[in-house]
Design an enzyme around this catalytic site. Structure first.
Site, PDB file in Angstrom:
ATOM      1  N   SER A  30       0.774  -1.270  -0.087  1.00 42.57           N
ATOM      2  CA  SER A  30      -0.043   0.185  -0.001  1.00 42.57           C
ATOM      3  C   SER A  30       0.990   1.211  -0.167  1.00 42.57           C
ATOM      4  CB  SER A  30      -0.860   0.124   1.342  1.00 42.57           C
ATOM      5  OG  SER A  30      -0.216  -0.170   2.434  1.00 42.57           O
ATOM      6  N   GLY A  42      -1.872   4.405  -4.128  1.00 43.70           N
ATOM      7  CA  GLY A  42      -2.690   3.208  -4.311  1.00 43.70           C
ATOM      8  C   GLY A  42      -2.060   2.051  -3.937  1.00 43.70           C
ATOM      9  N   GLY A  98      -5.529   1.144   5.754  1.00 47.36           N
ATOM     10  CA  GLY A  98      -4.528  -0.313   5.490  1.00 47.36           C
ATOM     11  C   GLY A  98      -5.697  -1.409   5.899  1.00 47.36           C
ATOM     12  N   ASP A  99      -6.144  -1.446   7.007  1.00 50.19           N
ATOM     13  CA  ASP A  99      -7.059  -2.469   7.775  1.00 50.19           C
ATOM     14  C   ASP A  99      -8.131  -2.445   6.458  1.00 50.19           C
ATOM     15  OD1 ASP A  99      -5.193  -2.190   9.803  1.00 50.19           O
ATOM     16  OD2 ASP A  99      -6.523  -1.162  10.923  1.00 50.19           O
TER      17      ASP A  99
END
Lengths: 309, 309
Positions: A217, A222, A248-249
């Site tokens: 990431s 993106g 991110g999660d």
């Protein structure tokens, strides 16, 4: 069901203050609390997408009870956290209302005893029997061996359950060597793992170290993906402004849901980018804005055949 | 027994960090927690001096449970806190290990509902029946009327129980008018009450406003007392270095214990100064160093007959 593991769960507390000044006394104008730790964040997004999710890891003390009470009232999430004698950590995000900047204070987490760690490994193996995929997420609390994720990856592989690893530092280095199906490092984590700050080169290196697939990431740029099936870049149509906490999660949740639905890679990446951007756009840290998510699903650009530098 | 009232109890949390930098992420190296709010601090010191103490006020939520669990294991302190639907506030003191400076983050406290406030007033009246003295301490949580302390002072006077008021701002202004037996403002609180930054003049003014006696705490200069029986200054023999957190609460405990033991004023002031300085000297915030306390009892200088400016 999808299983998420959070060994170092947290009670995430957000304070709003007028202006944070070191050595001054501050009146907090607003307090919000929610269960945290990467695996719990991933689980909440998966549940919002309609998946059945079970969360495991550790919870203890007064903070652990608050987390478990909240999970019980989260539809679609089954609480399989194990009790420990220590208290679940707090994380405090102090938001400066003047600048919007955040100052973070993270407690280390409870010391896990050897019997607690053994009990977890047994419970984990039992939960894998009914899991379609598992995500191993976040930092390790004190007392858990640094090679913990490597062991949990091997157990999942032995059970034939696809395993995603989202951690950093030495636990990531050791975990990668156990051959997880997917890792999702950010740019810093990838550079720390491989020694290279060049994402394409670093992604290649991470594959050589043992990961079956790597999705890096890269913030507003993106995602960059490398898998046996191909290589892709996926990016939102425009920069989304907001709070990146939990983005991110949400990407991990998008990748996991695509994996268990057997979507082609470009669709998995589209979902991950759209969820991630919709999380940045949401007013509450770590939630995602469903309208933004659905709009972006049509507009994420996926480019295939990216070459290594 | 001595009754202490803490309407806005707190879970006092102390974090040690290497260096506090706004907008950065910090790993907390050490976490300590203890029940807080001025009245609980006063009660702990009174209990350590051998007095029977009952604490009342409000406790709620997970933080309230932690406070009540801890009080249960504090010898000499009886827990008579009333349950409320909101959660007891946290206060966070972030200690910078490099400089020793502290940054304070204070939550506002739970909103108290009118039925909860009524229930408290009844419980308070019942507790007064067996109290030798009562201390009303600290800030008011949201929902409690600003004239609350004035009402509680009147109830205590009607019951014939000596009442000490230790608060600030408008609650102090209104409380003083109800004629408490003693107030213990610090220099800032006294100036805010009276409009005068000259302690002697301000103390006189506070008496005129209704306080039967005033003991002003002037930091390292010690205490300035004005009562019907006379006027005194009391000061430690030398400046004590350390953490001033809780020093004012220890002074209140010293004055209260002297009051119920019917000590002459100079002895009450000596005890208050010695406890206050021994609290500054103690390594743990809010505790007092008993050895320093006993040494200082012999060495505090009390001067009588101080004239108003």
């Amino acid at each position: 069901m999808i299983l998420t593991v959070t060994l170092n769960t947290a009670l995430d507390i957000t304070y709003r203050v007028q202006a944070l000044r070191p050595h001054a006394s501050h009146r907090v104008s607003e307090v919000t609390e929610r269960p945290g730790g990467k695996g719990l964040n991933v689980a909440r997004v998966l549940a919002a997408l309609g998946h059945e999710v079970t969360v495991t890891g550790f919870a203890g003390g007064a903070t652990g009870r608050v987390i478990q009470d909240r999970l019980t009232s989260t539809p679609g999430v089954i609480d399989a956290l194990l009790p420990v004698s220590g208290a679940t950590r707090r994380t405090i995000a102090v938001v400066d209302e003047r600048t919007g900047d955040t100052t973070q204070l993270n407690e280390p987490g409870p010391a896990i005893t050897p019997p607690e760690w053994s009990a977890f490994q047994e419970a984990y193996e039992d939960l894998l029997a009914s899991a379609d995929a598992v995500a191993l997420c976040g930092s390790l609390p004190p007392g858990v061996p640094v090679g913990a994720y490597a062991g949990l990856v091997r157990t999942a592989r032995a059970a034939g359950v696809p395993v995603v690893l989202d951690t950093s530092g030495e636990p990531l280095r050791r975990g990668v060597a156990a051959r997880p199906d997917l890792i999702k490092p950010n740019a810093d984590e990838l550079a720390e793992l491989t020694g290279s700050h060049e994402p394409l080169r670093a992604t290649q290196d991470a594959l050589r170290r043992g990961a079956r697939a790597v999705v890096a990431s890269l913030g507003t740029d993106g995602l960059l993906a490398a898998a046996p099936e191909g290589r892709w870049r996926a990016a939102p149509p425009a920069r989304v402004h907001g709070n990146p906490t939990g983005a991110g999660d949400s990407a991990v949740a998008g990748l996991l849901s695509g994996l268990v639905e057997h979507l082609p890679w470009p669709d998995r990446l589209t979902r991950a980018v759209a969820l991630s951007a919709a999380t940045v756009a949401a007013p509450v840290a770590g939630e995602f804005d469903r309208r933004v998510y659905e709009e972006l699903l049509e507009r994420v650009a996926v480019t295939s055949g990216v070459n290594a530098a």
